[in-house]
Design a protein around this motif. Sequence first.
Motif, PDB file in Angstrom:
ATOM      1  N   ALA A   1       0.818  -1.221   0.000  1.00 43.10           N
ATOM      2  CA  ALA A   1       0.000   0.000   0.000  1.00 43.10           C
ATOM      3  C   ALA A   1       0.851   1.270   0.000  1.00 43.10           C
ATOM      4  CB  ALA A   1      -0.931  -0.015   1.214  1.00 43.10           C
ATOM      5  N   LEU A   2       2.157   1.138   0.213  1.00 42.17           N
ATOM      6  CA  LEU A   2       3.035   2.320   0.205  1.00 42.17           C
ATOM      7  C   LEU A   2       3.227   2.816  -1.220  1.00 42.17           C
ATOM      8  CD1 LEU A   2       5.892   0.938   2.512  1.00 42.17           C
ATOM      9  CD2 LEU A   2       4.133   2.594   3.189  1.00 42.17           C
TER      10      LEU A   2
ATOM     11  N   ARG B   1       8.184   2.556  -0.560  1.00 43.71           N
ATOM     12  CA  ARG B   1       8.310   1.102  -0.621  1.00 43.71           C
ATOM     13  C   ARG B   1       9.726   0.682  -1.000  1.00 43.71           C
ATOM     14  NH1 ARG B   1       5.957  -0.869  -5.779  1.00 43.71           N
ATOM     15  NH2 ARG B   1       8.029  -0.165  -6.375  1.00 43.71           N
ATOM     16  N   ASP B   2      10.310   1.336  -1.996  1.00 47.32           N
ATOM     17  CA  ASP B   2      11.635   0.922  -2.442  1.00 47.32           C
ATOM     18  C   ASP B   2      12.700   1.132  -1.372  1.00 47.32           C
ATOM     19  OD1 ASP B   2      10.399   0.195  -4.719  1.00 47.32           O
ATOM     20  OD2 ASP B   2      11.571   1.454  -6.073  1.00 47.32           O
TER      21      ASP B   2
ATOM     22  N   SER C   1       3.822   4.001   8.674  1.00 46.67           N
ATOM     23  CA  SER C   1       2.584   3.681   7.963  1.00 46.67           C
ATOM     24  C   SER C   1       2.269   2.182   8.035  1.00 46.67           C
ATOM     25  CB  SER C   1       2.714   4.144   6.506  1.00 46.67           C
ATOM     26  OG  SER C   1       1.811   3.455   5.693  1.00 46.67           O
ATOM     27  N   CYS C   2       3.275   1.343   7.878  1.00 47.79           N
ATOM     28  CA  CYS C   2       3.054  -0.107   7.979  1.00 47.79           C
ATOM     29  C   CYS C   2       2.574  -0.477   9.375  1.00 47.79           C
ATOM     30  CB  CYS C   2       4.337  -0.878   7.667  1.00 47.79           C
ATOM     31  SG  CYS C   2       4.759  -0.904   5.929  1.00 47.79           S
ATOM     32  N   ARG C   3       3.170   0.134  10.389  1.00 53.32           N
ATOM     33  CA  ARG C   3       2.754  -0.173  11.768  1.00 53.32           C
ATOM     34  C   ARG C   3       1.295   0.218  11.983  1.00 53.32           C
ATOM     35  NH1 ARG C   3       5.421   2.199  16.446  1.00 53.32           N
ATOM     36  NH2 ARG C   3       4.887   0.307  17.570  1.00 53.32           N
ATOM     37  N   GLU C   4       0.928   1.380  11.429  1.00 53.25           N
ATOM     38  CA  GLU C   4      -0.463   1.823  11.598  1.00 53.25           C
ATOM     39  C   GLU C   4      -1.426   0.855  10.918  1.00 53.25           C
ATOM     40  OE1 GLU C   4      -0.264   5.884  10.284  1.00 53.25           O
ATOM     41  OE2 GLU C   4       0.630   6.497  12.202  1.00 53.25           O
TER      42      GLU C   4
END
Lengths: 182, 150
Positions: free
Chosen positions: A127-128, A133-134, A170-173
């Motif tokens: 989703a990033l 993401r990279d 963002s991933c943690r959220e």
Amino acid sequence: MQETVDSEWESFARAQRGDGMAWGVLVARHRARLAALALFVTGSAEAADEVVQETFVRALRARIRDTSGTVRGFLGTIAYRLAVKETARVRRNVELDRAEHVDGSRDALERVLADERDRLVAGAIAALDAGHRDVLVLRFYGGHSYEEIAESLGVPLGTVKSRIFYAVKSCRETLRERGATS
Amino acid sequence: MTHRTEDELLAYALEVVESEEERAAIATHLETCPECRGRLESIRADIEAIAGVRPSRLAAGILDRRPRVQVVRAGLGGVRGFPLRAWLRAAALIVIGLVVGFGVGSRVEREPVFISPAYMEASPPAVAASGAAVSDATAVTPGYYESILE
Ligand SMILES: [Zn+2]
């Protein structure tokens, strides 16, 4: 540490000369992480599979000129570049409907990831936006330092640090929303 | 005592704290605050999860497919080209690998996640930098990877 790196390259050289045991160790050690890297960058299980195969083939055929880094970083760089190339090729050749593409990656994740939490994490990474993401993928799956990421992506070091921060945040959220964090 | 924010601890865990003074201040606080240490641990656990996805079912066939490689002696001629037959063989092995992979996938152990030891030791950046004589990736001249990927 240097000793570890040296013996790792020695083992790599044995794999290059056709030593089956060294080959097995090399593949076992790096395959899954490279597969994750390729999967995140290409968004396709088929493409990722091809990228991993090709990474090992290219690496084994490469004439090694520099062993100051790690084998992990060396393979990570090859895989990342192949994955980017592959993604560009697919985009060029296929008229991708964006929604369809996203659905496709979700299917791909279901097919290749056995672990439920892995699937949640993979969804959060997918989703990033590509820039964030990279950086995350190169740091965690490609074995790169922040300096190396800045160099290979051609962005300032400060940008790399800010991107890794927001990518992980963002991933943690996302994981927390889905109740998948500790 | 004022606790550290989640963002500050995340930046600390990722080693992206802006200044050395700030980093040292967080480290000092952590020494005396079990609560913030606990939150840092939970952040690190999340980072491990985010860094630890391992698609065990992907490219599993590669293990059975040891290429017959000739060491390239000079130049990079002959590196190019991967014959069709080899691709077909690879494809067959991928299929086998996937089938086998599905069988064992769920039982594959999780590999420990690489996190730079500096994360754990909270060493000052200067120490981390000198320790990074062994760079994570391969420091090479431009064109090196291009020749491999050609
Ligand atoms: Zn505190």
